[in-house]
Design an enzyme around this catalytic site. Structure first.
Site, PDB file in Angstrom:
ATOM      1  CG  ASP A  35      52.673  42.306  35.284  1.00  0.00           C
ATOM      2  OD1 ASP A  35      52.462  41.149  34.896  1.00  0.00           O
ATOM      3  OD2 ASP A  35      52.531  42.678  36.464  1.00  0.00           O
ATOM      4  CE  LYS A  57      43.921  41.675  32.738  1.00  0.00           C
ATOM      5  NZ  LYS A  57      43.024  42.525  33.428  1.00  0.00           N
ATOM      6  CG  MET A 173      43.441  48.582  39.264  1.00  0.00           C
ATOM      7  SD  MET A 173      43.797  46.990  40.023  1.00  0.00           S
ATOM      8  CE  MET A 173      44.534  47.477  41.574  1.00  0.00           C
TER       9      MET A 173
HETATM   10  N1  SAH Z   1      52.081  47.986  40.947  1.00  0.00           N
HETATM   11  C1  SAH Z   1      51.447  49.060  40.216  1.00  0.00           C
HETATM   12  C2  SAH Z   1      49.944  48.982  40.306  1.00  0.00           C
HETATM   13  C3  SAH Z   1      49.361  47.750  39.644  1.00  0.00           C
HETATM   14  S1  SAH Z   1      47.612  47.756  39.632  1.00  0.00           S
HETATM   15  C4  SAH Z   1      51.973  50.400  40.733  1.00  0.00           C
HETATM   16  O1  SAH Z   1      52.653  50.436  41.777  1.00  0.00           O
HETATM   17  O2  SAH Z   1      51.731  51.412  40.092  1.00  0.00           O
HETATM   18  C5  SAH Z   1      47.280  48.475  38.046  1.00  0.00           C
HETATM   19  C6  SAH Z   1      46.754  49.888  38.195  1.00  0.00           C
HETATM   20  O3  SAH Z   1      47.811  50.786  38.440  1.00  0.00           O
HETATM   21  C7  SAH Z   1      46.075  50.443  36.965  1.00  0.00           C
HETATM   22  O4  SAH Z   1      44.748  49.995  36.822  1.00  0.00           O
HETATM   23  C8  SAH Z   1      46.125  51.931  37.254  1.00  0.00           C
HETATM   24  O5  SAH Z   1      45.159  52.294  38.211  1.00  0.00           O
HETATM   25  C9  SAH Z   1      47.492  52.050  37.905  1.00  0.00           C
HETATM   26  N2  SAH Z   1      48.548  52.456  36.948  1.00  0.00           N
HETATM   27  C10 SAH Z   1      49.638  51.762  36.623  1.00  0.00           C
HETATM   28  N3  SAH Z   1      50.434  52.475  35.791  1.00  0.00           N
HETATM   29  C11 SAH Z   1      49.803  53.659  35.594  1.00  0.00           C
HETATM   30  C12 SAH Z   1      50.110  54.848  34.879  1.00  0.00           C
HETATM   31  N4  SAH Z   1      51.238  54.982  34.156  1.00  0.00           N
HETATM   32  N5  SAH Z   1      49.236  55.880  34.941  1.00  0.00           N
HETATM   33  C13 SAH Z   1      48.108  55.807  35.660  1.00  0.00           C
HETATM   34  N6  SAH Z   1      47.768  54.711  36.361  1.00  0.00           N
HETATM   35  C14 SAH Z   1      48.598  53.659  36.341  1.00  0.00           C
END
Ligand code: SAH
Length: 253
Positions: A35, A57, A173
């Site tokens: 991803d 993306k 998100m």
């Molecule tokens: N499975 C992931 C979440 C996927 S949804 C997890 O457990 O973190 C994608 C969202 O995760 C993004 O839009 C953002 O809100 C958050 N996200 C993922 N990585 C991030 C990071 N390093 N810093 C801040 N937000 C993050």
């Protein structure tokens, strides 16, 4: 032959936050489906001979259709490849890990899941703030700010009511819908409720903003905080006047 796929959590970005189990799975993989939110530092654990397929993306292209990802995982697993589906944070926290596991299992594929540190937790920790506090924060709600697929929006005033009882809101998100989200929460919560937003948690480019709920949207727009970011709302942040002592302060926006 029965195939096998590992759904592996890549953590929030900093490769040192990977679990041993995740690092081993990544190194063993012969095919990796990766991803967007997986950092290059994490991918460095992959074997040089492995096939690394980016299915996010990246570069502004449309993301790979989910059906294509599912088919590819299935085909590679049935060929006997060591397939790792690498997802940001924890594979089962948003990001469709649960759906992928269900579909693979329906085809008779064995699915292993390796937890990762979810970005919501990493974001709070990077501020030097606990998730809960015996005095004023009695639990955590992980919630998506993204509109639901069925078009039904979450009821933010209800979530605000939960925060008013001392539950910390950790919103994934949420940046693009921040105006709606703030307005909904403010129907219940006072404008001075502590809030924060953390972009790129755990990575060298991390930025964060601390403010009050009443100025959250304005701050996000003004500081041009974009995705990926975590929004935090709740009294657990109220000690943030001691910010200069927090590990994140050095990287403050
Ligand atoms: N499975 C992931 C979440 C996927 S949804 C997890 O457990 O973190 C994608 C969202 O995760 C993004 O839009 C953002 O809100 C958050 N996200 C993922 N990585 C991030 C990071 N390093 N810093 C801040 N937000 C993050």
């Amino acid at each position: 032959m029965i195939g096998r796929v590992s759904l592996v959590g890549a953590g929030p970005g900093d490769p040192e936050l990977l679990t041993f189990k995740a690092a081993r799975a990544i190194t063993r993989a012969t095919v990796l489906l990766v991803d967007d939110l997986v950092s290059d530092g994490v991918l460095a654990f992959a074997n040089a001979a492995a096939r690394v397929i980016h299915v996010g993306k990246r570069g502004g292209c449309a993301s790979t259709p989910q059906a294509f990802i599912d088919k590819l995982m299935l085909a590679e697993a049935l060929k006997g490849e060591e397939v790792v589906r690498l997802k940001g944070g924890d594979p089962f926290m948003f990001g469709r890990g649960g759906e992928e596991a269900e579909r693979l299992r329906a085809h008779g594929i064995t699915v292993d899941v390796v937890n990762g540190i979810t970005s919501g937790l990493a974001a709070i920790t990077s501020l030097g703030v606990p998730f809960t506090h015996r005095e004023h924060a009695h639990g955590v709600i992980f919630v998506t700010g993204h509109a639901r697929a069925d078009g039904q929006a979450l009821h933010w005033p209800t979530l605000g009511a939960a925060a008013a009882q001392g539950l910390t809101l950790v919103i994934y998100m949420g940046v693009s819908a921040i105006d709606t989200l703030q307005a909904g929460l403010q129907q219940v919560l006072p404008a001075h409720t502590p809030a924060a937003v953390v972009q790129h948690a755990s990575l060298p480019q991390q930025r964060q903003v601390f403010c009050r709920l009443g100025t959250l949207a304005a701050q996000i727009h003004f500081k041009a905080i974009g995705s990926p970011a975590i929004i935090i709302v709740g009294d657990v942040l109220r000690g943030m006047s001691s910010l200069s002592n927090s590990p994140g302060a050095a990287r403050a926006a």
